[in-house]
Design a protein around this motif. Structure first.
Motif, PDB file in Angstrom:
ATOM      1  N   LEU A  20       9.619 -22.579  20.959  1.00 36.30           N
ATOM      2  CA  LEU A  20       8.465 -21.825  20.488  1.00 36.30           C
ATOM      3  C   LEU A  20       7.196 -22.685  20.505  1.00 36.30           C
ATOM      4  O   LEU A  20       6.118 -22.206  20.881  1.00 36.30           O
ATOM      5  CB  LEU A  20       8.716 -21.289  19.080  1.00 36.30           C
TER       6      LEU A  20
ATOM      7  N   SER B  45      14.792 -12.696  15.651  1.00 35.05           N
ATOM      8  CA  SER B  45      14.054 -12.727  16.922  1.00 35.05           C
ATOM      9  C   SER B  45      13.633 -11.330  17.347  1.00 35.05           C
ATOM     10  O   SER B  45      12.487 -11.112  17.773  1.00 35.05           O
ATOM     11  CB  SER B  45      14.914 -13.368  18.013  1.00 35.05           C
TER      12      SER B  45
ATOM     13  N   ASP C 279      12.966 -24.181  17.741  1.00 28.91           N
ATOM     14  CA  ASP C 279      11.663 -24.640  17.248  1.00 28.91           C
ATOM     15  C   ASP C 279      10.851 -25.247  18.385  1.00 28.91           C
ATOM     16  O   ASP C 279       9.666 -24.950  18.563  1.00 28.91           O
ATOM     17  CB  ASP C 279      11.841 -25.690  16.148  1.00 28.91           C
TER      18      ASP C 279
ATOM     19  N   TYR D 116      13.412 -17.339  24.265  1.00 30.53           N
ATOM     20  CA  TYR D 116      13.617 -17.381  22.810  1.00 30.53           C
ATOM     21  C   TYR D 116      14.550 -16.263  22.359  1.00 30.53           C
ATOM     22  O   TYR D 116      15.465 -16.480  21.559  1.00 30.53           O
ATOM     23  CB  TYR D 116      12.250 -17.276  22.129  1.00 30.53           C
TER      24      TYR D 116
ATOM     25  N   ARG E 116      11.266 -21.905   8.346  1.00 32.30           N
ATOM     26  CA  ARG E 116      11.371 -21.362   9.709  1.00 32.30           C
ATOM     27  C   ARG E 116      11.744 -19.880   9.689  1.00 32.30           C
ATOM     28  O   ARG E 116      11.024 -19.059  10.265  1.00 32.30           O
ATOM     29  CB  ARG E 116      12.371 -22.181  10.523  1.00 32.30           C
TER      30      ARG E 116
ATOM     31  N   HIS F  60       8.696 -19.036  12.330  1.00 29.16           N
ATOM     32  CA  HIS F  60       9.073 -18.422  13.597  1.00 29.16           C
ATOM     33  C   HIS F  60       8.348 -17.088  13.807  1.00 29.16           C
ATOM     34  O   HIS F  60       7.986 -16.740  14.942  1.00 29.16           O
ATOM     35  CB  HIS F  60      10.585 -18.207  13.651  1.00 29.16           C
TER      36      HIS F  60
END
Length: 495
Positions: free
Chosen positions: A96, A459, A93, A69, A150, A155
């Motif tokens: 994850l 991230s 998506d 990721y 998201r 996320h």
């Protein structure tokens, strides 16, 4: 004996036929793709076994999913070099989600009790609020919620579950940090190529599409964006890793390591400079002093202020270096009230305040910025550019949502400070200092740019905040570790 030999021969024969069948099916499939799609089919046929292998590895170990990721978040910007439309966001998506499935498949090895972490509770509260926003009656087009939720919370929630529960080791953290610094170094080199050699054809096409030229070509000067989404995102990342590298210069004991991180800091800083992103300066102005506060080294903080004040005064009240575009951009960051674009932002915020006066829960997630322009361009939320991550959160979730979001960030920082101050192990301390200082710097910059909603910053932040909140997992008291080593040596006798 003969029976064993027969069984081994039979197993080898079965494997041979299995591999032959798989190879034959793969050859037929690759031939079909190439015949139908040409060069694209050839690329897909090469990537297919690689992707399949990665998916299996994710299912076997969720740590690999988390690592993948992070790497994919840096690859997102490369999509502009590909002629086909690649839904990278949906791929992430899916990755994850698959990693979450892997958590349950490997459930016996997972530390589920860490989900009771106060940091995770804060993220869950924010996540639940964004889910409730799906039913906001003010939202003109509710399906747009799926596009913005998201980066808003989904996320973060998914990455938090994985980072908390998975058995992440010190080695895993080292790999993540080193890959982050390596990607950033490559990004800086690519920006230097853009600045001093020129743009690739695909980059020229991107620059000439939409409003990209207006925001990335100012007064005949290119704002380098490397392989990130835009110059603002690139500048924020370069400023963030500059803070990380400088902290490592201070924290490393070996001279060779100090010199290596000093070199990286200089490369990253010039990467920030060629981005022309003025607000990224505040990542460093906030991040590095916060690091000194974490160390409770008030003498160095005072020395830093004494050294910084003349530089700030030089930028504010002289014209030294004005012939250099990068220096002039830094200077204008310190005088926002003389900047027409900043004054326009303030005017837009005054307009938004009138619209949002009677909307405590905002206009609905997905009504502003890119999703708003795509789905509801006639709505007022889509017609006024937010120009700030916090303003975007304000528009879409209202003053209630913005308050919750800021409290969550402050809570994560407070938890991080508390945890870091309890650490004993020097290695863990220097890593967590860097993570926390960079997070604070990025959070400050969020006032002027939507950096907290874009890859790869999201991230890094989503993972690092949970690593900071549970940094006690990797803490080892040096004195205890030395005593344990000595006890082991004595128990084995003299060497």
């Amino acid at each position: 004996m003969a029976q064993s030999t027969y069984l081994l021969t039979n197993q080898s024969s079965n494997r041979f036929w299995l591999y032959s069948l798989a190879g034959g099916l793969y050859t037929i499939g690759a031939g079909y793709l190439i015949s139908k799609l040409g060069g694209t089919g050839a690329i897909l046929s090469i990537l297919a076994p690689v992707v399949l292998t990665m998916l299996i590895m994710v299912l076997l170990d969720p740590r690999f999913g988390l690592f993948l990721y992070l790497q994919l978040s840096f690859v997102v910007g490369f999509v502009r070099f590909v002629q086909i439309d690649v839904p990278v966001g949906l791929l992430i998506d899916g990755l994850l989600a698959l990693t979450l499935v892997s958590l349950f498949i490997n459930g016996q090895r997972m530390a589920w009790h860490r989900l009771r972490s106060p940091a995770f509770i804060l993220i869950v509260i924010w996540f639940l609020y964004t889910i409730i926003e799906l039913f906001n009656p003010e939202a003109p087009y509710q399906p747009a919620w799926f596009y913005h939720v998201r980066p808003f919370s989904l996320h973060w929630f998914m990455a938090a579950c994985i980072a908390l529960v998975a058995p992440i080791t010190r080695k895993d953290i080292s790999i993540m940090v080193n890959s982050w610094l390596a990607w950033s170094f490559l990004a800086a080199l690519w920006a230097f190529k853009q600045q001093y050699i020129g743009l690739a054809p695909a980059e020229v096409v991107w620059l000439n599409s939409g409003f990209n030229a207006k925001t990335h070509l100012l007064f005949g000067q290119l704002r380098c964006f490397s392989f990130y989404s835009d110059a603002a995102q690139f500048g924020a990342e370069m400023a963030g890793v500059t803070v990380v590298a400088v902290i490592r210069v201070f924290e490393e004991k070996k001279l060779l390591y100090k010199l290596g991180f000093l070199f990286l800091a200089l490369v990253y800083f010039w990467g920030y400079a060629v981005s022309g992103t003025r607000s990224a300066l505040f990542v460093m102005l906030a991040g590095f002093p916060f690091y000194l506060l974490l160390k409770r080294d008030f003498l160095k903080l005072l020395i830093g202020m004494i050294l910084a004040v003349p530089l700030v005064l030089l930028l504010l009240y002289t014209s030294v270096g004005s012939s250099n575009y990068q220096v002039q951009r830094m200077r204008s960051a310190l005088t926002p009230m003389n900047d027409p674009s900043f004054l326009l932002r303030l005017q837009n915020q005054e307009k938004l305040a009138l619209y949002l006066k009677d909307l405590p829960f905002g206009a609905g997630i997905g009504t502003s910025a890119d999703a708003g322009s795509r789905f509801t361009p006639q709505h007022w939320a889509a017609q006024i550019p937010p120009d700030s991550w916090y303003v975007e959160v304000w528009i879409e979730t209202g003053r209630v949502g913005l308050t919750l979001y800021i409290l969550m960030l402050l809570g994560l920082i407070g938890i991080g400070v508390y945890r870091v101050w309890q650490l004993k192990d020097p290695w863990v301390i220097k890593i967590m200092y860097a993570f926390l200082a960079e997070f604070v710097g990025i959070a400050v910059m969020g006032y002027s740019n939507p950096v907290l909603s874009q890859f790869p910053t999201t991230s890094v932040v989503f993972i690092s905040t949970l690593l900071i909140a549970t940094c006690y997992r990797w803490d080892v008291n040096p004195a205890t570790a030395a005593l344990s080593t000595e006890q082991k040596r004595l128990s084995h006798g003299p060497l």
